[in-house]
Scaffold this motif. Structure first.
Motif, PDB file in Angstrom:
ATOM      1  N   SER A  99     -22.068  45.458  89.730  1.00 50.33           N
ATOM      2  CA  SER A  99     -20.897  44.810  90.151  1.00 50.33           C
ATOM      3  C   SER A  99     -21.012  43.480  89.470  1.00 50.33           C
ATOM      4  O   SER A  99     -19.907  43.192  88.858  1.00 50.33           O
ATOM      5  CB  SER A  99     -20.480  44.605  91.650  1.00 50.33           C
ATOM      6  OG  SER A  99     -20.564  45.902  91.947  1.00 50.33           O
ATOM      7  N   ILE A 100     -22.032  42.925  89.725  1.00 46.62           N
ATOM      8  CA  ILE A 100     -22.424  41.587  89.178  1.00 46.62           C
ATOM      9  C   ILE A 100     -22.196  41.627  87.500  1.00 46.62           C
ATOM     10  O   ILE A 100     -21.526  40.974  86.985  1.00 46.62           O
ATOM     11  CB  ILE A 100     -23.287  40.827  89.309  1.00 46.62           C
ATOM     12  CG1 ILE A 100     -23.511  40.549  91.023  1.00 46.62           C
ATOM     13  CG2 ILE A 100     -23.939  39.470  88.465  1.00 46.62           C
ATOM     14  CD1 ILE A 100     -24.751  40.123  91.539  1.00 46.62           C
ATOM     15  N   HIS A 101     -22.805  42.449  86.969  1.00 45.20           N
ATOM     16  CA  HIS A 101     -22.835  42.860  85.268  1.00 45.20           C
ATOM     17  C   HIS A 101     -21.245  43.226  84.940  1.00 45.20           C
ATOM     18  O   HIS A 101     -21.035  42.608  83.891  1.00 45.20           O
ATOM     19  CB  HIS A 101     -23.597  43.958  85.085  1.00 45.20           C
ATOM     20  CG  HIS A 101     -25.092  43.539  85.036  1.00 45.20           C
ATOM     21  ND1 HIS A 101     -26.020  43.804  86.213  1.00 45.20           N
ATOM     22  CD2 HIS A 101     -25.944  43.038  84.203  1.00 45.20           C
ATOM     23  CE1 HIS A 101     -27.218  43.335  85.903  1.00 45.20           C
ATOM     24  NE2 HIS A 101     -27.048  42.939  84.648  1.00 45.20           N
ATOM     25  N   LYS A 102     -20.784  43.936  85.757  1.00 47.16           N
ATOM     26  CA  LYS A 102     -19.272  44.451  85.325  1.00 47.16           C
ATOM     27  C   LYS A 102     -18.282  42.981  85.550  1.00 47.16           C
ATOM     28  O   LYS A 102     -17.548  42.736  84.645  1.00 47.16           O
ATOM     29  CB  LYS A 102     -18.585  45.327  86.429  1.00 47.16           C
ATOM     30  CG  LYS A 102     -19.191  46.671  86.325  1.00 47.16           C
ATOM     31  CD  LYS A 102     -18.722  47.547  87.153  1.00 47.16           C
ATOM     32  CE  LYS A 102     -19.238  48.926  86.870  1.00 47.16           C
ATOM     33  NZ  LYS A 102     -18.425  50.021  87.844  1.00 47.16           N
ATOM     34  N   TYR A 106     -16.668  41.298  82.155  1.00 51.48           N
ATOM     35  CA  TYR A 106     -15.141  40.918  82.087  1.00 51.48           C
ATOM     36  C   TYR A 106     -14.989  39.522  81.685  1.00 51.48           C
ATOM     37  O   TYR A 106     -14.165  39.106  80.912  1.00 51.48           O
ATOM     38  CB  TYR A 106     -14.724  41.501  83.460  1.00 51.48           C
ATOM     39  CG  TYR A 106     -13.066  40.972  83.589  1.00 51.48           C
ATOM     40  CD1 TYR A 106     -12.289  41.695  83.020  1.00 51.48           C
ATOM     41  CD2 TYR A 106     -12.811  39.980  84.330  1.00 51.48           C
ATOM     42  CE1 TYR A 106     -11.149  41.407  82.971  1.00 51.48           C
ATOM     43  CE2 TYR A 106     -11.252  39.584  84.372  1.00 51.48           C
ATOM     44  CZ  TYR A 106     -10.611  40.387  83.726  1.00 51.48           C
ATOM     45  OH  TYR A 106      -9.254  40.182  83.706  1.00 51.48           O
ATOM     46  N   ASN A 107     -15.888  38.727  82.259  1.00 48.53           N
ATOM     47  CA  ASN A 107     -15.804  37.364  82.096  1.00 48.53           C
ATOM     48  C   ASN A 107     -16.131  37.103  80.561  1.00 48.53           C
ATOM     49  O   ASN A 107     -15.542  36.274  79.830  1.00 48.53           O
ATOM     50  CB  ASN A 107     -16.540  36.340  82.939  1.00 48.53           C
ATOM     51  CG  ASN A 107     -16.233  36.454  84.274  1.00 48.53           C
ATOM     52  OD1 ASN A 107     -14.708  36.468  84.499  1.00 48.53           O
ATOM     53  ND2 ASN A 107     -16.681  36.016  85.114  1.00 48.53           N
ATOM     54  N   LEU A 108     -17.139  37.783  80.167  1.00 50.09           N
ATOM     55  CA  LEU A 108     -17.642  37.506  78.706  1.00 50.09           C
ATOM     56  C   LEU A 108     -16.572  38.022  77.793  1.00 50.09           C
ATOM     57  O   LEU A 108     -16.133  37.237  76.540  1.00 50.09           O
ATOM     58  CB  LEU A 108     -18.794  38.169  78.284  1.00 50.09           C
ATOM     59  CG  LEU A 108     -20.057  37.530  79.083  1.00 50.09           C
ATOM     60  CD1 LEU A 108     -21.292  38.590  78.699  1.00 50.09           C
ATOM     61  CD2 LEU A 108     -20.434  36.368  78.258  1.00 50.09           C
ATOM     62  N   GLU A 109     -15.788  39.068  78.013  1.00 41.49           N
ATOM     63  CA  GLU A 109     -14.885  39.541  77.329  1.00 41.49           C
ATOM     64  C   GLU A 109     -13.629  38.565  77.360  1.00 41.49           C
ATOM     65  O   GLU A 109     -12.958  38.619  76.259  1.00 41.49           O
ATOM     66  CB  GLU A 109     -14.113  40.952  77.756  1.00 41.49           C
ATOM     67  CG  GLU A 109     -15.205  42.204  77.580  1.00 41.49           C
ATOM     68  CD  GLU A 109     -14.719  43.305  78.180  1.00 41.49           C
ATOM     69  OE1 GLU A 109     -13.637  43.484  78.849  1.00 41.49           O
ATOM     70  OE2 GLU A 109     -15.435  44.457  77.727  1.00 41.49           O
ATOM     71  N   ILE A 110     -13.236  38.149  78.298  1.00 40.77           N
ATOM     72  CA  ILE A 110     -12.249  37.049  78.319  1.00 40.77           C
ATOM     73  C   ILE A 110     -12.556  35.776  77.540  1.00 40.77           C
ATOM     74  O   ILE A 110     -11.809  35.306  76.697  1.00 40.77           O
ATOM     75  CB  ILE A 110     -11.848  36.734  79.848  1.00 40.77           C
ATOM     76  CG1 ILE A 110     -11.301  37.758  80.530  1.00 40.77           C
ATOM     77  CG2 ILE A 110     -11.005  35.364  79.950  1.00 40.77           C
ATOM     78  CD1 ILE A 110     -10.948  37.376  82.118  1.00 40.77           C
TER      79      ILE A 110
END
Length: 171
Positions: A99-102, A106-110
């Motif tokens: 979950s943390i990795h997801k 997501y934050n990295l993609e943003i």
């Protein structure tokens, strides 16, 4: 069992701990299915030890599950229960990490999209500045061409005037 043993031998020869741990887990699983719980327990413990050295939660959880099943088959229910609790805790930890990795992904993609947009904006700004410089240079070139044209006309007028004056003086 034959292919798992070949895999284990290859992993030992090539010093690939991850494959070694997975081969141990596979052997523990097969021996549990064959109800040879003593061998399953031995391979499960080896898998746990190798996974600990490796630092892999996933392999450690799989090994712990096999140890739990082997202990239950050996009628050591309290130890089996403790191993199963450890397995559940490891799975929860893995799920939490996923979950943390997801969220991190997501934050990295943003952040990546934001950076990409900023770079595109900077590129557009640079292109606009470049276009402005080109337009300014073209304007300056036109002004210089006009000045040169005027100077050329003045030189021609001066030269004609001087020739006319020389003709008058010669007469």
């Amino acid at each position: 069992i034959h292919y798992l043993n070949l895999s284990l031998l290859s992993a030992k020869q090539n010093k690939i701990k991850y494959n070694k741990a997975n081969a141990y887990v596979g052997l523990a699983l097969v021996y549990n299915l064959e109800k040879d719980y003593k061998r399953a327990y031995n391979y499960g413990v080896k898998a746990q030890h190798t996974a600990n050295n490796l630092g892999s939660l996933s392999v450690k959880a799989d090994a712990t599950l096999q140890v739990s099943k082997a202990l239950a088959g050996l009628k050591q229910f309290e130890n089996a229960y403790n191993q199963h609790k450890l397995y559940v805790a490891l799975r929860d930890s893995i799920d939490k990490n996923e979950s943390i990795h997801k969220v991190m992904l997501y934050n990295l993609e943003i952040d990546f999209e934001k950076t990409k947009k900023e770079l595109a904006d900077q590129q557009n700004l640079k292109e606009n500045i470049y276009q402005q410089k080109i337009q300014r240079q073209e304007s300056e070139n036109q002004v210089y061409a006009i000045i040169i044209g005027i100077m050329a006309v003045l030189v021609v007028v001066y030269y004609r005037g001087k020739r006319k004056q020389q003709k008058i003086n010669a007469l």
